[in-house]
Write an enzyme that holds these catalytic residues in place. Structure first.
Site, PDB file in Angstrom:
ATOM      1  CD  GLU A 226       6.006  -0.624  -6.799  1.00 29.74           C
ATOM      2  OE1 GLU A 226       5.898  -0.521  -5.558  1.00 29.74           O
ATOM      3  OE2 GLU A 226       5.989   0.362  -7.561  1.00 29.74           O
ATOM      4  NE  ARG A 304       4.790   7.659  -2.119  1.00 32.39           N
ATOM      5  CZ  ARG A 304       3.589   8.229  -2.058  1.00 32.39           C
ATOM      6  NH1 ARG A 304       3.205   8.894  -0.986  1.00 32.39           N
ATOM      7  NH2 ARG A 304       2.754   8.147  -3.059  1.00 32.39           N
ATOM      8  CD  GLU A 705       2.209   2.822   0.192  1.00 30.22           C
ATOM      9  OE1 GLU A 705       1.427   3.480  -0.525  1.00 30.22           O
ATOM     10  OE2 GLU A 705       3.432   2.812   0.021  1.00 30.22           O
TER      11      GLU A 705
END
Ligand code: MTE
Length: 759
Positions: A226, A304, A705
């Protein structure tokens, strides 16, 4: 409904960066990197390397024409080291030669002169020293201190959660081609073509439109590409620009393991307060994220961890503090779950401890405190379409939980050296990029005169099947066979400003953009046919390769409509844009509605340990997962199985070992054990909930995920088996390797990991 790539994969016909025919005169690059974890870079002796015939150039920071900076969120990461090195593997120079072997050999002849500085490897130590990437953050709700004072039971503890290597099959690589007017074409194995485009432009001092990034597919990404594909792409592009020749940079497996970041290891302290009846009253935790030497995506990953710190449970009072602790190891990065799994592990550990202390089964506390519809999460979002109870109840009924428990208890009473364990693992995972602006996507759809269709989106295929889903969507909208639709490579010239393929949101975002593009074309086609048939547009439907009028087929085939449209000058191309509605987050107040929705599910994991050897098997896993109205059932099923496999690997086998000087010791597949097919439970059953989701195409829900977090159940299943042998207060240290099981059963704590000793 097949995975579009499956046929090509099994025939060896899928193309990756290496399969693009090498352009004439291509050179090869290798990276010379720091052998020390922290120090002043005084100089590099490269004279022997320079003298090697076939070595074309050795480039340093001073050769960068633009800005020597690749930090995406915080500008704290140089592409090539200048005056300091911050981790072992920190790139110092780029060697370009006629062959990859020669470039690598030249690196071995180079020597960096480094004045060593103290290295910090442990995040707790970094925390004590105040070495933060960014100020620590706290998510809080209710009055925690008051609530603790009123609790009947309070437990406290610590966790130590290891990182995880991505182990994508295709290592990091880029090919950069210098072209007309100095424009650079880049073939990169990246999840973020736009991030690569921007970074190269910055490094080379070019506007974005002078850089084109093209991605056909990745041999796996899992988050590791990413942000971390960017450095290698920039280096290849730097070589191409300076030498005006195509340059390829490929990290071999060992260099990839040594130089790239991984899932963040975390350490944590927790405190959980309950009423005597098991109701959760207060939860407090501090998460120490081992961020590594630079920010990379750490601050977003940390966020997160905070979002998912209470997993599927309702706590009226919470206070979770989390800090990105700067250490001298590789800058860690995104990895499937993006910090969520680490936050969830901690709360599951706290619940296990409370259950032990109260003499209750862990699942009694879990079930009693599952989130209900309309309850508030600590960041202010309320649950909507909450499926905690639905998935839990379905799992325990369908898979006969009480029968499984009874059978395990009987087995345990009959066996001295083998013990069975069970754990239930509920999940609640938010879908959307937590940086709201990323929740946008574009699609470009062309219908050619022969009726064939070309679709371009910003989604990157990395094995997760997004291309198959885009093809399914375009075919469904046009009412034609999937064989008529071609999914193009992901390319920054066709799709501008694309978000990374990450956050499980790729199919949602790009699928909705594709629907908008196809519908715009379809609207024009319907108008045309409606005029010809003198009927209204609404009465027409495109399906099975034909136009239907009020459920009756007409003589208008797809080809006929498209041909007619072309000769009547009706536009057969469309570029559409989609942005997820109704999401926001106020980072000042740490409150908002960051997620479009949540994905829920429940897994039951059964294990059997050999008490004498510490070895174990996962004998069964039963999953009820919240898929919604899936676009491609097979692809989604593959994601659930694959996610779970990666989750049990993280929780049980995959141990990243660092020396206290910052060296990664597990830098090859001989020292780093990933699960293989034999490690997977023989008995794996997956059931899914089909109630539609709110924003995914056709009511589907994101799947990339969330299933990884079922793997946490594997850890607690092993712990349950260990407690069937001896009811000890086992430490919460993952991965639970066979070695740790054995030591634990014998009453030893496992050896402190090296990073704890670095002080
Ligand atoms: N599946 C395969 N086969 N390969 C991958 O690299 N990456 C995972 C997941 N599934 C990955 C995968 C990660 S980390 C994410 S965020 C999602 O896929 C990204 O794709 P999606 O947004 O289409 O779900």
């Amino acid at each position: 409904m097949t995975h579009y790539d499956a046929r090509l994969h099994v025939q060896g016909l899928s193309t990756y960066v290496d399969d693009v025919a090498a352009p004439h005169g291509m050179l090869h690059a290798a990276v010379f990197s720091s052998p020390k974890a922290h120090g002043k870079l005084l100089g590099v002796n490269d004279s022997a390397a320079k003298e090697l015939p076939g070595v074309k150039a050795i480039l340093y920071a001073a050769d960068i024409p633009g800005e020597n900076q690749i930090g995406a969120i915080i500008p704290d990461e140089v592409l090539l080291a200048t005056d300091e090195v911050h981790f072992i593997g920190h790139p110092i120079a780029l060697v370009i030669a006629d062959s990859p072997e020669l470039a690598r050999h030249a690196c071995t002849l180079m020597k960096a002169e480094i004045e060593e500085l103290p290295a910090v490897v442990c995040p707790r130590e970094a925390y004590k020293k105040g070495n933060f990437i960014a100020p620590p953050r706290t998510f809080a709700m209710g009055d925690v201190d008051q609530a603790f004072a009123e609790c009947d039971v309070v437990v406290e503890g610590e966790c130590d959660i290891a990182g995880q290597e991505h182990l994508y099959l295709e290592t990091q690589r880029t090919r950069a081609v210098w072209g007309e007017g100095g424009r650079i074409e880049v073939y990169s194995s990246t999840q973020s073509p736009y991030a690569v485009q921007k970074a190269i432009a910055k490094i080379l001092g070019l506007p974005n439109h002078m850089v084109e990034v093209d991605v056909r597919r990745l041999g796996g990404g899992f988050g590791g590409k990413e942000d971390q594909a960017t450095a290698w792409a920039c280096l290849a592009a730097l070589g191409a620009q300076i030498l005006r020749r195509p340059v390829e940079l490929v990290l071999n497996r060992v260099d990839d393991l040594k130089m790239t970041g991984k899932r963040h290891p975390y350490k944590a302290d927790f405190k959980l307060g309950l009423k005597a009846d098991g109701t959760f009253m207060a939860y407090e935790a501090r998460l120490y994220q081992n961020s590594g030497a630079a920010a990379d995506l750490s601050t977003a990953v940390l966020e997160r961890s905070l979002f998912h710190a209470t997993n599927s449970y309702f706590f009226p009072n919470t206070r979770v503090e989390a800090a990105c602790c700067r250490t001298n190891i590789q800058p860690h990065t995104a990895f499937r779950g993006f910090g969520g799994p680490q936050g969830m592990f901690v709360v599951e550990a706290a619940i296990a401890k409370a259950a032990d202390v109260m003499g209750l089964a862990r699942e009694v506390l879990q079930y009693k405190n599952l989130l209900k519809e309309g309850e508030s999460l600590p960041y202010g979002q309320k649950t909507e379409g909450c499926r905690t109870h639905t998935s839990w109840n379905r799992a325990v009924e369908k898979f006969n939980w009480s029968g499984m428990r009874r059978a395990a208890d009987t087995f345990n009473s009959e066996h001295k050296t083998k013990k069975k364990g069970l754990a239930i693992m509920p999940i609640c995972f938010g879908i959307a990029f937590t940086k709201t602006f990323f929740n946008q996507a574009s699609a470009l759809v062309h219908v050619y005169g022969d009726g064939s269709v070309s679709v371009s989106t910003g989604g990157v295929e990395m094995g997760q099947g997004v291309n198959s889903k885009m093809i399914d969507i375009a075919a469904k909208e046009f009412g034609i066979s999937t064989s008529r639709v071609r999914l193009e490579s992901t390319n920054t010239t066709r799709i501008a400003n694309m978000s990374p393929s990450a956050a499980s949101a790729t199919a949602d975002l790009n699928g909705n953009a594709t629907i908008l593009a196809t519908q715009a074309i379809l609207k024009r086609l319907k108008r045309l046919v409606a005029q010809e048939l003198s009927v209204s547009d609404e009465e027409l439907e495109f399906k099975d390769g034909k136009v239907w009028h009020r459920e009756e087929p007409t003589e208008w085939t797809w080809e006929k409509v498209v041909g007619h449209a072309y000769f009547n000058r009706v536009g057969l191309s469309e570029h559409a844009f989609y942005a997820t509605p109704n999401i926001w987050f106020d980072a000042e107040k740490e409150k908002g509605r960051p997620f479009a929705y949540h994905v829920y599910g429940t897994a039951i994991v059964e294990s059997e340990i050999d008490v004498l050897r510490g070895t174990y098997d996962f004998t069964s896993v039963k999953i009820v997962h919240d898929l919604g109205r899936t676009v491609n059932e097979l692809v989604d099923l593959g994601q659930i199985e694959g996610g779970f496999a990666q989750g049990i690997g993280w929780m049980t086998l995959e141990e990243l070992a660092y020396h206290e000087d910052g060296r990664l010791l597990s830098h090859a597949l001989s020292t780093y054990k990933a699960p293989d097919v034999y490690f997977m439970p023989d008995d794996m059953e997956i059931e899914w909930l089909t109630e539609p989701g709110p924003t995914g195409p056709y009511g589907s829900k994101a799947v990339g995920e969330p299933p990884l977090m079922y793997g946490i159940g594997a850890y607690f299943s092993l712990r349950d088996a260990m407690r069937a042998f001896r009811e000890d207060d086992y430490e919460f240290r993952a991965p639970m390797t066979p070695e740790r099981v054995l030591l634990g059963l014998q009453g030893h704590h496992s050896e402190e990991p090296a990073e704890a000793k670095s002080a």
